[in-house]
Design a protein around this motif. Structure first.
Motif, PDB file in Angstrom:
ATOM      1  N   MET A   1       2.360   6.719  -6.709  1.00 54.17           N
ATOM      2  CA  MET A   1       1.453   7.301  -7.699  1.00 54.17           C
ATOM      3  C   MET A   1       1.458   8.850  -7.368  1.00 54.17           C
ATOM      4  O   MET A   1       1.895   9.779  -7.708  1.00 54.17           O
ATOM      5  CB  MET A   1      -0.080   6.820  -6.985  1.00 54.17           C
ATOM      6  CG  MET A   1       0.305   5.272  -8.009  1.00 54.17           C
ATOM      7  SD  MET A   1       0.354   5.569  -9.910  1.00 54.17           S
ATOM      8  CE  MET A   1       1.873   5.143  -9.408  1.00 54.17           C
ATOM      9  N   VAL A   2       1.807   9.276  -6.124  1.00 54.83           N
ATOM     10  CA  VAL A   2       2.232  11.078  -5.377  1.00 54.83           C
ATOM     11  C   VAL A   2       3.242  10.735  -6.810  1.00 54.83           C
ATOM     12  O   VAL A   2       3.163  12.510  -7.176  1.00 54.83           O
ATOM     13  CB  VAL A   2       2.988  10.762  -3.987  1.00 54.83           C
ATOM     14  CG1 VAL A   2       2.997  12.222  -3.351  1.00 54.83           C
ATOM     15  CG2 VAL A   2       1.408  10.849  -3.272  1.00 54.83           C
TER      16      VAL A   2
ATOM     17  N   TYR B   1       1.019  -1.253   0.158  1.00 57.14           N
ATOM     18  CA  TYR B   1       0.347   0.056  -0.240  1.00 57.14           C
ATOM     19  C   TYR B   1       1.355   1.364   0.276  1.00 57.14           C
ATOM     20  O   TYR B   1       0.888   2.320  -0.784  1.00 57.14           O
ATOM     21  CB  TYR B   1      -0.865  -0.073   0.822  1.00 57.14           C
ATOM     22  CG  TYR B   1      -2.254   1.649   1.077  1.00 57.14           C
ATOM     23  CD1 TYR B   1      -3.197   1.122   0.641  1.00 57.14           C
ATOM     24  CD2 TYR B   1      -1.410   2.122   1.809  1.00 57.14           C
ATOM     25  CE1 TYR B   1      -3.986   2.729   0.537  1.00 57.14           C
ATOM     26  CE2 TYR B   1      -1.969   3.875   2.119  1.00 57.14           C
ATOM     27  CZ  TYR B   1      -3.200   3.571   0.738  1.00 57.14           C
ATOM     28  OH  TYR B   1      -3.877   4.319   0.897  1.00 57.14           O
ATOM     29  N   ALA B   2       1.914   1.517   1.029  1.00 59.02           N
ATOM     30  CA  ALA B   2       2.415   2.357   0.949  1.00 59.02           C
ATOM     31  C   ALA B   2       3.202   2.790   0.129  1.00 59.02           C
ATOM     32  O   ALA B   2       3.872   4.123  -1.273  1.00 59.02           O
ATOM     33  CB  ALA B   2       3.569   2.403   2.289  1.00 59.02           C
ATOM     34  N   THR B   3       4.261   1.423  -0.704  1.00 59.51           N
ATOM     35  CA  THR B   3       5.102   2.035  -2.297  1.00 59.51           C
ATOM     36  C   THR B   3       4.143   2.341  -3.010  1.00 59.51           C
ATOM     37  O   THR B   3       4.643   3.018  -3.872  1.00 59.51           O
ATOM     38  CB  THR B   3       5.783   0.336  -2.307  1.00 59.51           C
ATOM     39  OG1 THR B   3       6.019  -0.124  -1.124  1.00 59.51           O
ATOM     40  CG2 THR B   3       6.823  -0.204  -3.246  1.00 59.51           C
ATOM     41  N   ILE B   4       2.704   2.169  -3.182  1.00 63.45           N
ATOM     42  CA  ILE B   4       2.172   2.497  -4.410  1.00 63.45           C
ATOM     43  C   ILE B   4       1.403   3.269  -4.526  1.00 63.45           C
ATOM     44  O   ILE B   4       1.338   4.283  -5.402  1.00 63.45           O
ATOM     45  CB  ILE B   4       0.979   1.276  -4.579  1.00 63.45           C
ATOM     46  CG1 ILE B   4       1.542  -0.188  -5.383  1.00 63.45           C
ATOM     47  CG2 ILE B   4       0.281   1.346  -6.059  1.00 63.45           C
ATOM     48  CD1 ILE B   4       2.419  -0.317  -6.522  1.00 63.45           C
TER      49      ILE B   4
ATOM     50  N   ILE C   1      -4.524  -1.566  -4.918  1.00 56.09           N
ATOM     51  CA  ILE C   1      -5.997  -1.528  -5.901  1.00 56.09           C
ATOM     52  C   ILE C   1      -5.875  -0.645  -4.957  1.00 56.09           C
ATOM     53  O   ILE C   1      -6.097   0.505  -5.902  1.00 56.09           O
ATOM     54  CB  ILE C   1      -6.365  -2.495  -6.316  1.00 56.09           C
ATOM     55  CG1 ILE C   1      -5.514  -3.772  -7.189  1.00 56.09           C
ATOM     56  CG2 ILE C   1      -7.675  -1.645  -7.083  1.00 56.09           C
ATOM     57  CD1 ILE C   1      -7.058  -4.842  -7.421  1.00 56.09           C
ATOM     58  N   ARG C   2      -5.726  -0.487  -3.728  1.00 54.15           N
ATOM     59  CA  ARG C   2      -6.803   0.779  -3.165  1.00 54.15           C
ATOM     60  C   ARG C   2      -5.723   1.554  -2.818  1.00 54.15           C
ATOM     61  O   ARG C   2      -6.034   3.250  -2.703  1.00 54.15           O
ATOM     62  CB  ARG C   2      -6.920   0.045  -1.663  1.00 54.15           C
ATOM     63  CG  ARG C   2      -7.574   0.717  -0.363  1.00 54.15           C
ATOM     64  CD  ARG C   2      -7.578  -0.064   1.063  1.00 54.15           C
ATOM     65  NE  ARG C   2      -7.103  -0.194   1.047  1.00 54.15           N
ATOM     66  CZ  ARG C   2      -5.871  -0.491   2.471  1.00 54.15           C
ATOM     67  NH1 ARG C   2      -5.532   1.177   2.863  1.00 54.15           N
ATOM     68  NH2 ARG C   2      -4.544  -1.351   2.407  1.00 54.15           N
ATOM     69  N   ALA C   3      -4.606   1.609  -2.707  1.00 51.44           N
ATOM     70  CA  ALA C   3      -3.381   2.695  -2.582  1.00 51.44           C
ATOM     71  C   ALA C   3      -3.471   3.309  -4.083  1.00 51.44           C
ATOM     72  O   ALA C   3      -3.433   4.815  -4.213  1.00 51.44           O
ATOM     73  CB  ALA C   3      -2.239   2.221  -2.866  1.00 51.44           C
ATOM     74  N   LEU C   4      -4.422   2.687  -5.263  1.00 49.85           N
ATOM     75  CA  LEU C   4      -4.241   3.237  -6.099  1.00 49.85           C
ATOM     76  C   LEU C   4      -5.180   4.512  -6.484  1.00 49.85           C
ATOM     77  O   LEU C   4      -4.826   5.788  -6.859  1.00 49.85           O
ATOM     78  CB  LEU C   4      -4.114   2.194  -7.610  1.00 49.85           C
ATOM     79  CG  LEU C   4      -3.044   1.887  -8.084  1.00 49.85           C
ATOM     80  CD1 LEU C   4      -3.146   0.872  -9.437  1.00 49.85           C
ATOM     81  CD2 LEU C   4      -1.825   2.490  -8.559  1.00 49.85           C
TER      82      LEU C   4
ATOM     83  N   ASN D   1      -6.273   8.841  -6.330  1.00 51.84           N
ATOM     84  CA  ASN D   1      -7.090   8.980  -7.762  1.00 51.84           C
ATOM     85  C   ASN D   1      -7.003   8.810  -9.112  1.00 51.84           C
ATOM     86  O   ASN D   1      -6.868   8.628 -10.623  1.00 51.84           O
ATOM     87  CB  ASN D   1      -7.212  10.543  -8.276  1.00 51.84           C
ATOM     88  CG  ASN D   1      -7.320  11.474  -6.881  1.00 51.84           C
ATOM     89  OD1 ASN D   1      -9.270  10.403  -6.763  1.00 51.84           O
ATOM     90  ND2 ASN D   1      -7.363  12.391  -6.623  1.00 51.84           N
ATOM     91  N   VAL D   2      -5.936   6.961  -9.245  1.00 54.38           N
ATOM     92  CA  VAL D   2      -5.968   6.117 -10.301  1.00 54.38           C
ATOM     93  C   VAL D   2      -6.492   5.187 -10.535  1.00 54.38           C
ATOM     94  O   VAL D   2      -6.590   4.072  -9.479  1.00 54.38           O
ATOM     95  CB  VAL D   2      -4.642   5.701  -9.930  1.00 54.38           C
ATOM     96  CG1 VAL D   2      -3.851   5.000 -11.421  1.00 54.38           C
ATOM     97  CG2 VAL D   2      -3.406   6.269 -10.350  1.00 54.38           C
ATOM     98  N   ASP D   3      -7.881   4.891 -11.861  1.00 56.11           N
ATOM     99  CA  ASP D   3      -8.627   4.008 -11.314  1.00 56.11           C
ATOM    100  C   ASP D   3      -8.290   2.828 -12.428  1.00 56.11           C
ATOM    101  O   ASP D   3      -9.501   2.160 -12.785  1.00 56.11           O
ATOM    102  CB  ASP D   3      -9.899   4.310 -11.503  1.00 56.11           C
ATOM    103  CG  ASP D   3     -10.052   5.111 -12.425  1.00 56.11           C
ATOM    104  OD1 ASP D   3      -9.509   5.271 -13.368  1.00 56.11           O
ATOM    105  OD2 ASP D   3     -10.945   6.099 -12.600  1.00 56.11           O
ATOM    106  N   GLU D   4      -7.387   2.794 -13.218  1.00 62.60           N
ATOM    107  CA  GLU D   4      -7.004   1.919 -13.892  1.00 62.60           C
ATOM    108  C   GLU D   4      -5.826   1.126 -13.548  1.00 62.60           C
ATOM    109  O   GLU D   4      -4.778   1.399 -13.004  1.00 62.60           O
ATOM    110  CB  GLU D   4      -6.502   2.470 -15.049  1.00 62.60           C
ATOM    111  CG  GLU D   4      -8.320   3.012 -15.487  1.00 62.60           C
ATOM    112  CD  GLU D   4      -8.481   2.894 -17.361  1.00 62.60           C
ATOM    113  OE1 GLU D   4      -7.135   2.241 -17.868  1.00 62.60           O
ATOM    114  OE2 GLU D   4      -8.752   3.678 -18.027  1.00 62.60           O
ATOM    115  N   PHE D   5      -5.408  -0.509 -13.761  1.00 65.72           N
ATOM    116  CA  PHE D   5      -4.469  -0.675 -13.433  1.00 65.72           C
ATOM    117  C   PHE D   5      -3.975  -2.190 -14.370  1.00 65.72           C
ATOM    118  O   PHE D   5      -5.382  -2.512 -14.853  1.00 65.72           O
ATOM    119  CB  PHE D   5      -4.188  -1.276 -12.119  1.00 65.72           C
ATOM    120  CG  PHE D   5      -5.692  -2.308 -12.092  1.00 65.72           C
ATOM    121  CD1 PHE D   5      -5.481  -3.220 -12.288  1.00 65.72           C
ATOM    122  CD2 PHE D   5      -6.535  -1.558 -10.706  1.00 65.72           C
ATOM    123  CE1 PHE D   5      -6.511  -4.242 -10.947  1.00 65.72           C
ATOM    124  CE2 PHE D   5      -7.816  -2.529 -10.662  1.00 65.72           C
ATOM    125  CZ  PHE D   5      -7.805  -4.038 -10.390  1.00 65.72           C
ATOM    126  N   LEU D   6      -2.899  -2.672 -14.356  1.00 65.09           N
ATOM    127  CA  LEU D   6      -2.670  -3.743 -15.041  1.00 65.09           C
ATOM    128  C   LEU D   6      -2.045  -5.294 -13.984  1.00 65.09           C
ATOM    129  O   LEU D   6      -1.405  -4.425 -13.347  1.00 65.09           O
ATOM    130  CB  LEU D   6      -1.900  -3.535 -16.645  1.00 65.09           C
ATOM    131  CG  LEU D   6      -3.031  -2.892 -17.482  1.00 65.09           C
ATOM    132  CD1 LEU D   6      -1.536  -2.626 -18.664  1.00 65.09           C
ATOM    133  CD2 LEU D   6      -3.617  -3.402 -17.731  1.00 65.09           C
TER     134      LEU D   6
END
Length: 411
Positions: free
Chosen positions: A337-338, A330-333, A383-386, A390-395
């Protein structure tokens, strides 16, 4: 924050996890990263493409047309009605084999809606039997996907948003078949890294056209997006740039890579497909890597989607104030993203969709005490960290295409 380690990991590139050649790549990249030229280059005149051959034949890459530059055309999404992509990586072997049934079932029963499928893989093989004579001549198509049209029909029936992954400049097949398009040692042999992989020359326009022609065929087959990977020079290239034989111009490597992306975007625009690029997650947190030619902002400015590879396992001790990043996804993602937003927010309307690659594999190579077994909680934490940034897409990346079950992808 360990900048040397960051530059090392940037140099490795690619979305994959360590393979048999990983140790060799690490050694070469670490040596390069110890004293790297990391100053971001200033934009130069795109018309300045004077050829300065250095040994092997070929022609220098063409300057992109003015229509390819964001300064002269308003950026618009070629697919404004595209879904919020939540996807998985699928090898050509899986796409053409029995595992595809399991992967389609996963998408049918979850919020996942997309597949990134190898159309030109890490070795350089085109993964299906193309009828294009020029692609047959330059490459070495293989029937890993036995019936590409049947696959596309199947994806459509399951309402899968299809993305074609094309590995660009890491291409042992093309390099060995056409060494004038690659980097040549003084003895006339094709250069390869310690893992045995060869690259083709980003300065050469024939290499640009070859990869974009593959992309054009993928678009015509029905892929909605083209995802380019290994959009860079080889790791540690600055150490051998003056000794290998290859065609080059006076333009800096970061400009050449950005120009390829501009060219690809302009060429694919008439087909209505999105263009995306994979880039190492560290690129958002450090200056541009001139050695391999990657600049996060220059690349992002010219794509529809940017996919930073932010696997927690690929960050070292201390990043984002985390002792063992793999153990705190969580913290890493969130930290990554920041940094990504800070880099890309100044682009304004040219800021692409941010769609990171996240981790669905266990990084046991990190050693006891430095990793955890990845499962439902770890994937959901990412996914929660994204979402919190405010990032709602991922692979999701798993090299073996074995994805965690029972994950809530709507964190």
């Amino acid at each position: 924050m360990n900048i040397t380690w960051a530059l090392l990991m940037m140099a490795l590139g690619g979305v994959g996890v360590p393979n048999n050649g990983h140790d060799a790549d690490v050694a070469a990249a670490l040596q390069s990263a110890m004293n790297p030229p990391i100053v971001a280059e200033h934009t130069t005149n795109p018309e300045a493409t004077a050829t300065s051959p250095n040994g092997a034949g070929g022609t220098a890459a063409p300057a992109p047309s003015p229509s390819a530059t964001p300064e002269t055309v308003l950026h618009t999404d070629p697919q404004p009605d595209a879904p919020k992509v939540k996807g998985i990586y699928v090898t050509a072997y899986s796409a053409g084999g029995a595992r595809m049934e399991t992967l389609l079932a996963l998408l049918d029963k979850t919020e996942l809606n997309s597949m990134v499928i190898d159309i030109k893989d890490d070795a350089g093989y085109i993964t299906y039997k193309t009828d294009n004579a020029e692609l047959q001549q330059m490459g070495h198509p293989q029937p890993f996907i036995g019936d590409i049209n049947k696959l596309m029909t199947r994806l459509k029936e399951h309402d899968v948003y299809p993305i074609a992954r094309i590995v660009v400049f890491k291409d042992s097949v093309l390099a060995k078949k056409n060494k004038e398009l690659s980097f040549v040692n003084s003895d006339g042999s094709v250069w390869a890294n310690k893992g045995g992989d060869s690259f083709v020359n980003p300065y050469n326009e024939a290499v640009w056209k070859y990869n974009v022609d593959i992309a054009k065929e993928a678009a015509k087959l029905g892929f909605k997006e083209i995802q380019f990977d290994y959009v860079r020079f080889p790791e540690g290239f600055e150490k051998r740039a003056d000794t290998l034989k290859y065609t080059k111009s006076d333009r800096p490597r970061v400009e050449i890579i950005a120009d390829f992306v501009k060219y690809a975007k302009a060429e694919l625009a008439p087909l209505g497909v999105r263009v995306s690029v994979d880039i190492f997650g560290y690129a958002a947190s450090v200056p541009a890597a001139e050695g391999i030619g990657q600049d996060f902002v220059k690349i992002s400015k010219n794509v529809d989607v940017i996919s930073p590879m932010v696997y927690p396992s690929h960050y070292s001790t201390g990043w984002f104030d985390v002792k063992d990043p793999d153990k705190d996804p969580y913290a890493t993602i969130k930290g990554s993203m920041v940094d990504t937003h800070k880099k890309l927010d100044p682009l304004g309307s040219y800021k692409p969709v941010i769609r990171p690659w996240i981790q669905d594999f266990t990084a046991s190579w990190l050693g006891s005490g430095h990793y955890v077994k990845y499962g439902k909680k770890q994937v959901e934490d990412q996914i929660r960290a994204l979402k919190d940034e405010n990032v709602d897409e991922f692979l999701l990346w798993n090299a073996n295409n074995r994805y965690t079950s029972e994950v809530d992808y709507e964190q």
